[in-house]
Design a protein around this motif. Structure first.
Motif, short mmCIF file in Angstrom:
data_model
loop_
_atom_site.label_atom_id
_atom_site.label_comp_id
_atom_site.label_asym_id
_atom_site.label_seq_id
_atom_site.Cartn_x
_atom_site.Cartn_y
_atom_site.Cartn_z
N ALA A 17 -5.74 6.41 -7.34
CA ALA A 17 -4.45 6.00 -7.89
C ALA A 17 -3.97 4.70 -7.28
N ILE A 18 -3.20 3.95 -8.07
CA ILE A 18 -2.54 2.76 -7.56
C ILE A 18 -1.05 2.87 -7.84
N HIS A 19 -0.29 2.18 -7.02
CA HIS A 19 1.16 2.10 -7.19
C HIS A 19 1.53 0.63 -7.28
N PRO A 20 1.87 0.15 -8.50
CA PRO A 20 2.30 -1.25 -8.62
C PRO A 20 3.70 -1.41 -8.03
N VAL A 21 3.77 -2.02 -6.87
CA VAL A 21 5.01 -2.16 -6.11
C VAL A 21 6.02 -3.02 -6.87
N GLY A 22 7.26 -2.54 -6.97
CA GLY A 22 8.33 -3.29 -7.58
C GLY A 22 8.48 -3.09 -9.07
N PHE A 23 7.58 -2.34 -9.68
CA PHE A 23 7.68 -2.11 -11.12
C PHE A 23 8.74 -1.05 -11.39
N GLU A 24 9.35 -1.11 -12.58
CA GLU A 24 10.40 -0.18 -12.96
C GLU A 24 9.82 1.01 -13.72
N PHE A 25 10.48 2.17 -13.61
CA PHE A 25 10.05 3.34 -14.37
C PHE A 25 10.05 3.00 -15.86
N GLY A 26 9.02 3.43 -16.54
CA GLY A 26 8.85 3.12 -17.95
C GLY A 26 8.04 1.87 -18.19
N HIS A 27 7.79 1.10 -17.12
CA HIS A 27 7.02 -0.14 -17.23
C HIS A 27 5.90 -0.14 -16.18
N SER A 28 5.11 0.93 -16.16
CA SER A 28 4.09 1.05 -15.12
C SER A 28 2.99 0.00 -15.23
N LEU A 29 2.86 -0.63 -16.37
CA LEU A 29 1.88 -1.72 -16.51
C LEU A 29 2.51 -3.09 -16.43
#
Length: 66
Positions: A17-29
């Protein structure tokens, strides 16, 4: 897995798994219509498939243009 909720996702112990730091819920990409960032996130997630990992580890990924 691409996750924004690290705490909940780590309970499931995903194999990779990866966690894109700073991204908002609903915009995981990434933001809508930001194809460049979206592609970077997808490629980062696919790169995790090549690595042998312990289940439950979630790697932070930083995308400067986001």
């Amino acid at each position: 897995m691409i996750t924004l909720d690290v705490e909940q996702s780590s309970l499931m112990r995903p194999p990779r798994a990866i966690h894109p730091v700073g991204f908002e819920f609903g915009h995981s990409l990434g933001k809508p219509h930001d194809k460049q960032t979206q592609m970077k996130v997808l490629l980062a997630a696919l790169e995790e498939l090549r690595k042998k990992q312990e289940p439950g580890q979630i790697h932070e990924s930083h995308f400067p243009s986001y």
